[in-house]
Design an enzyme around this catalytic site. Sequence first.
Site, PDB file in Angstrom:
ATOM      1  N   ASP A 332       0.842  -1.332   0.397  1.00 16.22           N
ATOM      2  CA  ASP A 332      -0.284  -0.289  -0.329  1.00 16.22           C
ATOM      3  C   ASP A 332       0.710   1.439  -0.369  1.00 16.22           C
ATOM      4  OD1 ASP A 332      -2.744  -0.532   0.372  1.00 16.22           O
ATOM      5  OD2 ASP A 332      -2.520  -0.896   1.790  1.00 16.22           O
ATOM      6  N   ASP A 636      -5.229  -3.166   4.836  1.00 19.82           N
ATOM      7  CA  ASP A 636      -5.632  -2.997   5.716  1.00 19.82           C
ATOM      8  C   ASP A 636      -7.463  -2.703   6.084  1.00 19.82           C
ATOM      9  OD1 ASP A 636      -6.589  -0.474   4.467  1.00 19.82           O
ATOM     10  OD2 ASP A 636      -5.171   0.924   5.089  1.00 19.82           O
ATOM     11  N   ASP A 640      -8.923  -6.191   1.726  1.00 17.42           N
ATOM     12  CA  ASP A 640      -8.368  -6.761   1.339  1.00 17.42           C
ATOM     13  C   ASP A 640      -7.975  -7.937   1.844  1.00 17.42           C
ATOM     14  OD1 ASP A 640      -7.237  -4.411   0.299  1.00 17.42           O
ATOM     15  OD2 ASP A 640      -6.606  -3.040   2.064  1.00 17.42           O
TER      16      ASP A 640
END
Length: 905
Positions: A332, A636, A640
């Site tokens: 990310d 997170d 996901d």
Amino acid sequence: MTDSDSSRQWHCLPLPELQRRLDSGEGGLTTAEAGRRLAMYGTNSLPQPRPPGFSRLFLRQFISPLIYVLLAAMLVSVLVGKLADATFIGLILLLNAVIGALQEYHAHRSALALRRLMVSRARVIRDGQTVEVATGELVPGDLVLLASGDRVPADLRLLEATGLEVDESVLTGESLPVHKDSNALCEVGTPVAERLNQCFAGSLIAAGRAHGLVIATGLHTEMGRLSLSLETAEAVQPPLFQRIERFSKKLTIGLLATVALLAVLELARDTPPLVIFMTAVALAVSAIPEGLPMALTVVLSIGTRRMVKRHVIVRKLVAVESLGSCTVIGADKTGTLTRNQLTASEVATCDGDRFPLASESRPPAADPPVTDGDAVARIVRVAALCNEAELHTLENGDCQSSGDAVDQALLMMAYRAGQTRQQLLAAHPLLAQIHYEPVLGFAATLHSDGERRLVCVKGALEKLLPMCNRMATAHGDQPLDDERALATMHQLAETGARVLAMADGNWLGDEDFTAEKFTARLQDLCLLGLVAMVDPLRPEAAAAVRACRGAGIRVCMLTGDHPRTALSIARELGLADGDEGAVTGVELALAEKTGADAIDALTARTRVYARVSPEQKLTIVRSLQRQGEFVAVTGDGVNDAPALLSAHVGVAMGQRGTEVAKESADLLLTDDNFASVVSGVEEGRIAYQNIRKVIFFLISTGAAEVVLFVLSTALGLSLPLTPVQLLWLNLVTNSVQSIGLALEPGEGDEMQKPPRPPRESLFNPLMLRRVITSGLVMGGLGFICFYALLQQGWSVDAARNSLLLLMVLFENVQVFNSRSETHSIFQQRFFSNPILLLGTLAAQGIHILSMYSPLMREVLGVSPVGAAHWAALLAVALLQLLAMELLLRISARRAPGPVLTETRP
């Protein structure tokens, strides 16, 4: 709650009565009252299964076929009157059981300590403010805030719910999410699965948001009652341990066949059956690495503790080694590569006017309001009203905020412009709201504005453009020019900023809106402009990316930001060069329609993915896996979870991650920092190296003993070592030293080597060459010494005494040969592992003491030797060191040079 409280029918009570009984209002509990109730009701947690006691672990060490064989040998020794041998075997069994039980007991305690570090948190209102507390500190009467992706921390009665859908399959078995209604009032006998006005601990918020009062905690929750009737299931053995077990079984079969052949040959030479039986048992036990699974557990437990110190919590023990094997890391951007401290840096209207904002996040007292034009003032108003964060001013002038990072940045911008959300809400009360969800790409609120209705919308520009028919400029509202708006957004994105569009509108009428009707009515709005927000890179991120490149790991950046923003950040990190582009979510979607080959072509060399949805992470992960990559991915959000589960290693954010993401992951980052992922890779590689070191040491020393016995038997010599001597040799050489190898620090070049091939076996060609060389040299030299001593007229007992001492010296030398596969023993830091040094000295010292102890001299058949004989045996043992150094030089010449750039498929 107490037992009497737990029987109350909370789902049947009207809300005013519920709040009265729980003595809790809209401002939540006070901190003092929460502390009092925590002392009264206890922590909000279920009792963890107690680790097995030492006595149980001790007894479990005797559950092994090899131990059964040893017990049989001890029993036979007793029956034939060899009490010394039986006593010695019993002592060895006892010591092995104590050592194994201590190691396993410590591993269980370490796992328990790590569980205490994995603290879940919940958002609650206390003292009238939104704060985060550990879920274990929740008490009845707490006012809890829920959003999609959250795990419900306790049993709740809903006060407000907007589009709330809850997955209660963990409790009820119902596979579909349940739509909840805070206004419902259930009857007394309503089953748990049909209580629409309650949420239960352990369930998952699939969509929507809600406020709820805690009505039960800990064992008094529905999940708690259920847990009392369930027993903890045994954990599934990790894949690494399964591979080791298969390898050990194959090795065991081979060794047992060898031992059986030796036994047949000795029987043909009229060797007493009892001696043959005892020798075969001792040789099998000494050669088979029965302590290997426990040694692996120790290695991984040590790696786990090391990772905790580097901000990585391991949820699954085998992930310690797995992370070190990854060839691709999908990371990310926000919060992982960057600080996750968004600050509004610039406001722009769609006709190109731009207004820079102060960069400091703390609002200076004399900061002038931003009032450059009506469009900017309207942008500020939308930023504050269409917002779900909280901002509070502290006594020292600082601000404390909570909630989504984007919303926090927008609230700070409005505060610096002289407006607060509370003031604006007082003038424009909230009537309806559409919460931001990734699949929507926008959020909207509806407010009262006198006789009219004020609409505030924020989101990605491409989502808002279809809703608007005009745009705000310095000269008033004008017809919407899509191209000018997009050009302005591209200019802002070129700077690496995250760009958010704002729109507003005014409606007539006093119609009540549901979320569905509100969404359908979002048309004919005015596009106000854009807000650029910067999230600075973490200072260590660029160095961490460089470290990955040096380690042959390809780092991919996954973000929902605009492609220009993503590329700007990627170039700053060194992830992308000037000519490299980004693959967008739209391109991925088109490739998915074409087929897997088209997706693989996109992902084969791409390192920057922009405007990708969380669901598309799974597509990327599967594509990379098809190409033979070993993939680690960070995440997170609740969306996901599929990617985290499908990746070889899932890494969840410990600070901002949802509970679902954390539970789906193998590892948690306590600081949400990409550099910590890289640290975990390094620790994983160290753990894998140490596993190989332990395996090599155990297998090579066992192989040497087999070679020694095969040569002696083939040439018709007496058995080179007695059964008791073999058992002594196994105890002295394979206990403390293997633990010392498990504690080996890194060699310093772990991040300068390419990842090992994902399908590579632990027992690869390099390991095979080293084991064969070691076994032949130690076993061969031992046989030569034994043969030479017999030819010189030494008695068998005297020759065995010297041979046993030589084998102890051999294996103490072999420990240091095991410290590295690629570095010479003369290049290693000799004192970097004091436990290994002390363990080796202790092993040698124990053998020396046995040579002078009357009892051990009788049991082992040993006696002291002179200094000259010591020196000669040590010189022979050091030949093993020279042989391994020679093999190292030969292997280094054949091996390709180090790979210092990232691997390519």
